[in-house]
Structure formats: structure tokens, C-alpha cells
Design a protein around this motif. Structure first.
Motif, mmCIF file in Angstrom:
data_model
loop_
_atom_site.group_PDB
_atom_site.id
_atom_site.type_symbol
_atom_site.label_atom_id
_atom_site.label_comp_id
_atom_site.label_asym_id
_atom_site.label_seq_id
_atom_site.Cartn_x
_atom_site.Cartn_y
_atom_site.Cartn_z
ATOM 1 N N TYR A 1 32.039 52.102 -17.522
ATOM 2 C CA TYR A 1 33.199 53.022 -16.960
ATOM 3 C C TYR A 1 33.750 52.208 -15.616
ATOM 4 O O TYR A 1 32.727 51.532 -15.051
ATOM 5 C CB TYR A 1 32.646 54.246 -16.345
ATOM 6 N N TRP B 1 52.387 55.723 -15.154
ATOM 7 C CA TRP B 1 51.543 56.219 -16.422
ATOM 8 C C TRP B 1 52.553 56.087 -17.446
ATOM 9 O O TRP B 1 52.041 56.005 -18.515
ATOM 10 C CB TRP B 1 51.379 57.670 -15.746
ATOM 11 N N VAL C 1 51.620 52.853 -19.044
ATOM 12 C CA VAL C 1 50.482 53.131 -19.579
ATOM 13 C C VAL C 1 50.340 53.700 -20.988
ATOM 14 O O VAL C 1 49.699 53.233 -22.118
ATOM 15 C CB VAL C 1 49.237 53.649 -18.729
ATOM 16 N N HIS D 1 42.087 55.127 -22.581
ATOM 17 C CA HIS D 1 40.773 54.372 -21.821
ATOM 18 C C HIS D 1 40.614 55.131 -20.602
ATOM 19 O O HIS D 1 39.640 55.121 -19.754
ATOM 20 C CB HIS D 1 41.119 53.155 -21.371
ATOM 21 N N CYS D 2 41.737 56.150 -20.140
ATOM 22 C CA CYS D 2 41.605 56.986 -19.162
ATOM 23 C C CYS D 2 40.951 58.154 -18.863
ATOM 24 O O CYS D 2 40.999 58.911 -19.852
ATOM 25 C CB CYS D 2 43.262 57.225 -18.464
ATOM 26 N N TYR E 1 42.523 60.745 -13.267
ATOM 27 C CA TYR E 1 42.882 60.400 -12.025
ATOM 28 C C TYR E 1 42.741 61.609 -11.161
ATOM 29 O O TYR E 1 42.644 62.386 -11.271
ATOM 30 C CB TYR E 1 44.385 60.152 -11.945
ATOM 31 N N HIS F 1 40.540 56.504 -9.976
ATOM 32 C CA HIS F 1 40.750 56.683 -11.376
ATOM 33 C C HIS F 1 39.724 56.010 -11.985
ATOM 34 O O HIS F 1 39.130 55.057 -11.405
ATOM 35 C CB HIS F 1 42.056 56.088 -11.812
ATOM 36 N N TRP G 1 38.076 54.634 -15.702
ATOM 37 C CA TRP G 1 38.597 54.240 -16.773
ATOM 38 C C TRP G 1 37.378 53.884 -17.830
ATOM 39 O O TRP G 1 36.357 53.696 -17.316
ATOM 40 C CB TRP G 1 39.182 52.829 -16.842
ATOM 41 N N ARG G 2 37.300 54.010 -19.145
ATOM 42 C CA ARG G 2 36.282 53.899 -20.173
ATOM 43 C C ARG G 2 36.516 53.059 -20.962
ATOM 44 O O ARG G 2 37.705 52.861 -21.755
ATOM 45 C CB ARG G 2 35.780 54.991 -20.907
ATOM 46 N N ARG H 1 37.521 45.555 -21.176
ATOM 47 C CA ARG H 1 38.084 45.920 -19.853
ATOM 48 C C ARG H 1 39.098 44.948 -19.471
ATOM 49 O O ARG H 1 40.031 45.134 -18.881
ATOM 50 C CB ARG H 1 36.796 46.101 -18.819
ATOM 51 N N TRP I 1 43.098 45.366 -18.557
ATOM 52 C CA TRP I 1 44.083 44.867 -17.347
ATOM 53 C C TRP I 1 44.997 43.617 -17.404
ATOM 54 O O TRP I 1 45.903 43.664 -16.857
ATOM 55 C CB TRP I 1 42.971 44.516 -16.169
#
Length: 105
Positions: free
Chosen positions: A4, A28, A31, A39-40, A43, A56, A58-59, A66, A70
Motif C-alpha cells: 500500500y 481522476w 486515472v 489500484h485506488c 482519497y 490518497h 493505493w494498493r 507500483r 506511476w
């Protein structure tokens, strides 16, 4: 075990309405369109303690996922990175692993 990432953005005082509008109307949707919303975790806007923060979480399955996330998101021209950064004072990232007991998100 999933990884996470918690990102805490310290927002310039008085700029939270502009930042939330920017996320709602531009960030958003990018995204979601890129297929990255899965992945969110969520927020959050702070209401006590340190104020003027957008948090926020993310998983990801691992650090490689990860980093790929990004790289992909920040490589999309339509993502309003410059606009977002102009509203921030600072950013803190924290990577976390779930404990081996209790609920798993």
C-alpha cells in the motif's frame, strides 16, 4: 502480500477547493480512462490534526507494479501534474504492508 502506498499532499492554505475540483474534473477521469482506478483504495481530506491535506492510498501487488503504475500515469500528457504541484506545499509518500492479522483491504 499487497503493498500500500499512502501519499499525503500538504495543500496551500485556501487551495483545497481548487485542488479537489482539479482532481474531480481532470485528474481522476485520466486515472479511470487509463484503467488505473482499480489500484485506488481511496482519497481523504483531513478534518482534524494536520489540516489542509489530501491523502490518497493505493494498493499494488508489489513494488514493480507500483513503479509501473506511476510511470504510466505520469507519462500521460492529459494528467494535470503541473497544475496539481502548483497547489502543494509538500508531499510525503509512505509504503506499507498489511499486518498478518485483522482485515485485509
Amino acid at each position: 502480500m499487497p503493498l500500500y502506498e499512502r501519499r499525503t499532499y500538504q495543500v496551500r492554505i485556501g487551495q483545497m477547493p481548487e485542488l479537489t475540483a482539479l482532481y474531480r474534473e481532470k485528474a481522476w477521469p485520466v486515472v479511470e480512462a487509463a484503467g488505473l482506478a482499480k489500484h485506488c483504495v481511496g482519497y481523504f481530506i483531513t478534518d482534524t490534526g494536520a489540516l489542509h491535506q489530501l491523502v490518497h492510498i493505493w494498493r499494488f501487488e508489489d513494488d514493480a507494479e507500483r513503479r509501473n503504475f506511476w510511470e504510466k500515469l505520469l507519462g500521460i500528457d492529459a494528467f494535470p501534474l503541473v497544475e496539481i504541484r502548483s497547489l502543494l506545499v509538500s508531499q510525503e509518500n509512505q509504503l506499507m504492508r498489511g499486518a498478518d492479522w485483522g482485515p485485509v483491504a
